[in-house]
Design a protein around this motif. Sequence first.
Motif, short mmCIF file in Angstrom:
data_model
loop_
_atom_site.label_atom_id
_atom_site.label_comp_id
_atom_site.label_asym_id
_atom_site.label_seq_id
_atom_site.Cartn_x
_atom_site.Cartn_y
_atom_site.Cartn_z
N TYR A 5 0.81 -1.21 0.00
CA TYR A 5 0.00 0.00 0.00
C TYR A 5 0.85 1.27 0.00
O TYR A 5 0.31 2.37 -0.17
CB TYR A 5 -0.93 0.02 1.22
CG TYR A 5 -2.03 -1.02 1.17
CD1 TYR A 5 -3.12 -0.86 0.32
CD2 TYR A 5 -2.01 -2.14 1.98
CE1 TYR A 5 -4.15 -1.79 0.29
CE2 TYR A 5 -3.02 -3.08 1.96
CZ TYR A 5 -4.10 -2.91 1.10
OH TYR A 5 -5.11 -3.83 1.08
N VAL B 195 1.01 5.57 3.73
CA VAL B 195 -0.39 5.87 3.95
C VAL B 195 -0.53 6.92 5.04
O VAL B 195 0.34 7.06 5.92
CB VAL B 195 -1.19 4.60 4.32
CG1 VAL B 195 -1.10 3.57 3.21
CG2 VAL B 195 -0.70 4.01 5.63
N GLN C 225 -6.15 4.72 0.72
CA GLN C 225 -4.97 4.59 -0.14
C GLN C 225 -5.17 3.37 -1.05
O GLN C 225 -5.48 2.29 -0.59
CB GLN C 225 -3.71 4.40 0.70
CG GLN C 225 -2.43 4.21 -0.08
CD GLN C 225 -1.93 5.51 -0.69
OE1 GLN C 225 -2.33 6.59 -0.26
NE2 GLN C 225 -1.08 5.40 -1.70
#
Length: 411
Positions: A268, A271, A277
């Motif tokens: 990811y 964030v 996200q």
Amino acid sequence: MKKILALSIAIAMALMSVPALATENPCPECEWLCDWDDDNCAGPITTAANVVGCGGTGGGTGGGGGTLDGAPIIKCKWEYDLDVLLPPNDPCCPPYCIEHDACPYEPGLQVKPILGSDVTVGYYAIVTDPQGVGHIDHVYADVWHPNGEFKYQFELFPIGLSGENYDKSAALSAWAHVKADHCDLITYGEWERPEEWTKDQDILDELEEEEAYLYYGIAVISYCQPAGEYTVGIMAIDGLDTWSEYLLNTFWYIPTAAVWIDFGVVDYGDVVESVWQQVGGDKYMDTPLLPTVKNVGNVPVFFTITQDDMGFGKTGDLWNVEYKARLGKDGDFTLPYKPDDEAVIPGFLGMCIEEKFDFLIHVIKGFPDGQPNEGTMTICAHIWGDCGAWISPMEFDPAPQGVPQIAPPLP
């Protein structure tokens, strides 16, 4: 701060050209007749052909209302999965042959798909003719998809025959094997035989006396073709153009939900709390940073997804993280799902198709300690819909003359 998410995948089993438009010249008197004269075609010309012979069933449809005198006789038929190889049976279970049938304890043939590839099916038929086996011209197999639509036709050839030389040993061996290990796969026709003789006795006698041949052919089924019940019809034609009746049966192409993915990590990235996200994928395999999934089974599939909390934990009874996921750029995202909850990703993935996954994370509360939060997700593929909705993306030629486009009913 990097958020690294290790991924585990669970596979659930259970140019057309545009013609130019002709326009009328509004001023024909202004047209110079200087071009070459290429209009040397006459037509349209009608063509016609009438196939003649000593009768038959209309080109082999098997609808003649009974076997004609002198027509070839399909005494029996069966099919094998030529690619399956099962583990040896447990000593406490009834014995079975580890080849030719993917589910030996189930009646009839079960064909196991090869994920992302083709499986080969062998077709067998024992055929005779009142005028002798030398009078048989051709033996054909017709196959129809589970929705009844015609799939293809191919020819079967006698085993052991090479020019003028014939060796019956291979046919006798094949007959002995199917009788000993796969008798439930045999479909028998109807014919007159000596009084008190069984069909098996008559078949064995004619094979031994070289009065019947075992015909054989192979054809493949792609993973891009739908699971379900395939109809097979065998018919034969002799030297007088007399067609046999169809001998029909079915086999089961085992519905199998299976996918390949090209990613083992969903990262990811950096964030921020309270901001969704996204990690976006693409529609091309072999791009591990852009998640892609390919359907390599023989049914459409839908997906479920679960994830752990990646170490974010709870505040009181409330999780500090939640997620979303979707299939395809035009797909709908799931509703936000919490750790350990199973969510169904909207939509489905058709057969033989590659598509992207998109994953979203929403960190409600986290602590920037410089260490990445890590966790796991599990994606499962499940069979979507039923046989009526499983349509192959492949195209097939229409049935040849005399062969029904829709599978005939079994007797």
